[in-house]
Design a protein around this motif. Structure first.
Motif, PDB file in Angstrom:
ATOM      1  N   LYS A  29       4.420  -7.843  -1.552  1.00 38.51           N
ATOM      2  CA  LYS A  29       5.500  -7.328  -1.182  1.00 38.51           C
ATOM      3  C   LYS A  29       5.328  -5.694  -1.413  1.00 38.51           C
ATOM      4  O   LYS A  29       5.618  -4.771  -0.916  1.00 38.51           O
ATOM      5  CB  LYS A  29       6.547  -7.234  -2.646  1.00 38.51           C
ATOM      6  CG  LYS A  29       7.626  -8.966  -2.574  1.00 38.51           C
ATOM      7  CD  LYS A  29       8.153  -8.687  -3.754  1.00 38.51           C
ATOM      8  CE  LYS A  29       8.213  -8.291  -5.056  1.00 38.51           C
ATOM      9  NZ  LYS A  29       7.123  -9.342  -5.599  1.00 38.51           N
ATOM     10  N   ARG A  40       1.545  -3.406   4.999  1.00 38.02           N
ATOM     11  CA  ARG A  40       2.204  -3.821   5.484  1.00 38.02           C
ATOM     12  C   ARG A  40       3.802  -2.108   5.384  1.00 38.02           C
ATOM     13  O   ARG A  40       4.083  -1.909   6.353  1.00 38.02           O
ATOM     14  CB  ARG A  40       3.443  -4.336   4.202  1.00 38.02           C
ATOM     15  CG  ARG A  40       4.834  -4.915   5.509  1.00 38.02           C
ATOM     16  CD  ARG A  40       4.903  -5.854   4.064  1.00 38.02           C
ATOM     17  NE  ARG A  40       7.238  -6.268   4.309  1.00 38.02           N
ATOM     18  CZ  ARG A  40       6.914  -7.607   5.506  1.00 38.02           C
ATOM     19  NH1 ARG A  40       6.405  -7.865   5.896  1.00 38.02           N
ATOM     20  NH2 ARG A  40       8.236  -7.388   6.221  1.00 38.02           N
ATOM     21  N   LYS A  41       3.301  -1.308   4.401  1.00 39.88           N
ATOM     22  CA  LYS A  41       3.694  -0.630   4.470  1.00 39.88           C
ATOM     23  C   LYS A  41       3.872   0.652   5.016  1.00 39.88           C
ATOM     24  O   LYS A  41       3.790   1.582   5.972  1.00 39.88           O
ATOM     25  CB  LYS A  41       3.141   0.495   2.718  1.00 39.88           C
ATOM     26  CG  LYS A  41       3.536  -0.383   1.247  1.00 39.88           C
ATOM     27  CD  LYS A  41       5.464   0.571   1.298  1.00 39.88           C
ATOM     28  CE  LYS A  41       6.034   0.164   0.172  1.00 39.88           C
ATOM     29  NZ  LYS A  41       7.079   0.617  -0.144  1.00 39.88           N
ATOM     30  N   GLU A  52       5.341  -0.397   8.264  1.00 44.32           N
ATOM     31  CA  GLU A  52       6.699   0.248   8.552  1.00 44.32           C
ATOM     32  C   GLU A  52       6.876   1.529   8.382  1.00 44.32           C
ATOM     33  O   GLU A  52       7.860   1.857   9.071  1.00 44.32           O
ATOM     34  CB  GLU A  52       7.205  -0.750   6.880  1.00 44.32           C
ATOM     35  CG  GLU A  52       7.515  -1.906   6.554  1.00 44.32           C
ATOM     36  CD  GLU A  52       7.930  -2.099   5.282  1.00 44.32           C
ATOM     37  OE1 GLU A  52       7.859  -2.998   4.921  1.00 44.32           O
ATOM     38  OE2 GLU A  52       7.713  -1.462   4.740  1.00 44.32           O
ATOM     39  N   GLN A  57       6.706   1.635  12.176  1.00 48.39           N
ATOM     40  CA  GLN A  57       8.225   1.174  13.227  1.00 48.39           C
ATOM     41  C   GLN A  57       8.681   2.065  12.976  1.00 48.39           C
ATOM     42  O   GLN A  57       9.842   2.963  14.251  1.00 48.39           O
ATOM     43  CB  GLN A  57       8.283   0.707  11.931  1.00 48.39           C
ATOM     44  CG  GLN A  57       7.989  -1.599  11.709  1.00 48.39           C
ATOM     45  CD  GLN A  57       8.903  -1.985  11.234  1.00 48.39           C
ATOM     46  OE1 GLN A  57       9.049  -1.785  10.083  1.00 48.39           O
ATOM     47  NE2 GLN A  57       9.102  -3.575  12.086  1.00 48.39           N
ATOM     48  N   GLU A  58       8.997   3.418  11.767  1.00 49.92           N
ATOM     49  CA  GLU A  58       9.069   4.489  12.064  1.00 49.92           C
ATOM     50  C   GLU A  58       8.920   5.795  13.006  1.00 49.92           C
ATOM     51  O   GLU A  58      10.079   6.177  13.389  1.00 49.92           O
ATOM     52  CB  GLU A  58       9.396   4.602  10.239  1.00 49.92           C
ATOM     53  CG  GLU A  58      10.671   4.610   9.581  1.00 49.92           C
ATOM     54  CD  GLU A  58      11.447   4.396   9.843  1.00 49.92           C
ATOM     55  OE1 GLU A  58      12.674   3.035  10.583  1.00 49.92           O
ATOM     56  OE2 GLU A  58      12.460   5.783  10.627  1.00 49.92           O
ATOM     57  N   LYS A  80       9.509   4.940  16.703  1.00 45.72           N
ATOM     58  CA  LYS A  80      10.714   4.521  16.720  1.00 45.72           C
ATOM     59  C   LYS A  80      11.234   5.441  18.681  1.00 45.72           C
ATOM     60  O   LYS A  80      10.829   6.623  18.737  1.00 45.72           O
ATOM     61  CB  LYS A  80      11.800   4.932  16.238  1.00 45.72           C
ATOM     62  CG  LYS A  80      12.738   3.606  16.028  1.00 45.72           C
ATOM     63  CD  LYS A  80      13.577   4.104  15.043  1.00 45.72           C
ATOM     64  CE  LYS A  80      14.258   3.475  13.484  1.00 45.72           C
ATOM     65  NZ  LYS A  80      14.631   4.006  12.372  1.00 45.72           N
ATOM     66  N   GLU A  87       8.367  -5.258  16.177  1.00 44.46           N
ATOM     67  CA  GLU A  87       8.711  -5.841  15.402  1.00 44.46           C
ATOM     68  C   GLU A  87       7.834  -7.266  14.075  1.00 44.46           C
ATOM     69  O   GLU A  87       6.884  -7.187  14.567  1.00 44.46           O
ATOM     70  CB  GLU A  87       9.639  -7.140  15.894  1.00 44.46           C
ATOM     71  CG  GLU A  87      10.528  -8.291  14.220  1.00 44.46           C
ATOM     72  CD  GLU A  87      11.065  -9.595  15.177  1.00 44.46           C
ATOM     73  OE1 GLU A  87      11.210 -10.705  15.123  1.00 44.46           O
ATOM     74  OE2 GLU A  87      10.588  -9.296  16.685  1.00 44.46           O
ATOM     75  N   ILE A  88       7.888  -7.114  12.631  1.00 40.75           N
ATOM     76  CA  ILE A  88       6.670  -7.715  12.008  1.00 40.75           C
ATOM     77  C   ILE A  88       7.242  -9.191  11.651  1.00 40.75           C
ATOM     78  O   ILE A  88       8.462  -9.091  11.530  1.00 40.75           O
ATOM     79  CB  ILE A  88       6.641  -6.858  10.448  1.00 40.75           C
ATOM     80  CG1 ILE A  88       6.905  -5.267  10.198  1.00 40.75           C
ATOM     81  CG2 ILE A  88       6.130  -7.466   9.825  1.00 40.75           C
ATOM     82  CD1 ILE A  88       6.571  -5.257   8.738  1.00 40.75           C
ATOM     83  N   VAL A 116       4.499   5.659   1.188  1.00 36.93           N
ATOM     84  CA  VAL A 116       4.703   6.234   2.818  1.00 36.93           C
ATOM     85  C   VAL A 116       3.393   7.100   3.002  1.00 36.93           C
ATOM     86  O   VAL A 116       2.646   7.329   2.068  1.00 36.93           O
ATOM     87  CB  VAL A 116       5.965   6.914   2.833  1.00 36.93           C
ATOM     88  CG1 VAL A 116       5.758   7.560   4.327  1.00 36.93           C
ATOM     89  CG2 VAL A 116       6.775   6.054   2.604  1.00 36.93           C
TER      90      VAL A 116
END
Ligand SMILES: Cc1cc2nc3c(=O)[nH]c(=O)nc-3n(C[C@H](O)[C@H](O)[C@H](O)COP(=O)(O)O)c2cc1C
Length: 180
Positions: free
Chosen positions: A12, A17-18, A21, A24-25, A28, A34-35, A155
């Motif tokens: 998690k 992963r971060k 993410e 992704q932002e 955009k 898509e993960i 982040v």
């Protein structure tokens, strides 16, 4: 442009992963990322490959319909994590969804080498006969000491890494357009 991401850590709190993410932002509008839920895949077993659980088919269908694959890998014991290898083994069987798909690699680790060994290993795997993605040449993104490059929420805040990702994503989009 529709990109699927495979993150080689199912924690998690994964830094990798971060970072995906964050991407992704940030990208955009240029690309949708898509993960894929590789944590839902069972351990690969040849005995069940012809009638696998539906999640195997669902994830493979997403890869098949994507324009490209982003792989974010940590380094575990000088190689890629087992969860990532397990996913790639599934994707290399029965229906060869990886073959000729444009791909790119990034990797973050808390050590000083930023997944160099894992990525070298991963490039070799991506070259294997039943996978052979069209991996973006060069453009190596080794994010070392990642814990010092993110804020308290995980982040990414390291400007030089962000600039490098901006460039590499543009190169990846150009690569996809060139090879498709
Ligand atoms: C089993 C294990 C093996 C590891 N081996 C390495 C390694 O070989 N090289 C390295 O730089 N970091 C290694 N690490 C540290 C990882 O870089 C660190 O845990 C990283 O945060 C994992 O990525 P994640 O945050 O995306 O899960 C290892 C961690 C674990 C749990």
């Amino acid at each position: 442009m529709n990109i699927v991401a495979i993150v080689g850590s199912i924690s998690k709190n994964s830094y990798n992963r971060k970072i995906v993410e964050f991407m992704q932002e940030r990208y955009k509008g240029k690309i949708d990322i898509e993960i894929l839920s590789i944590e839902e895949l069972p351990m690969y077993n040849e005995d069940i490959e012809l009638s696998p659980p539906s999640v195997v088919k669902e994830i493979k269908a997403k890869i098949k319909s994507s324009d490209g694959i982003l792989i974010a890998t940590p380094e575990f014991n000088h190689s890629i994590p087992g969860v990532l290898k397990n996913a790639l083994d599934w994707f290399s069987r029965v229906e060869y969804v990886m073959i000729d798909k444009p791909s790119m690699i990034i990797g973050a680790s808390q050590g000083g080498f930023g997944t160099i060994r894992a990525q070298t290993n991963l490039r070799q795997i991506l070259n294997s006969g039943a996978i052979r993605t069209l991996n973006l040449p060069g453009n190596e993104v080794f994010i070392s000491n990642v814990q010092d490059k993110v804020d308290e929420k995980g982040v990414l805040i390291d400007e030089s890494t962000i600039r490098q990702l901006d460039k590499v994503i543009d190169n990846f989009i150009e690569w996809i357009n060139r090879v498709k």
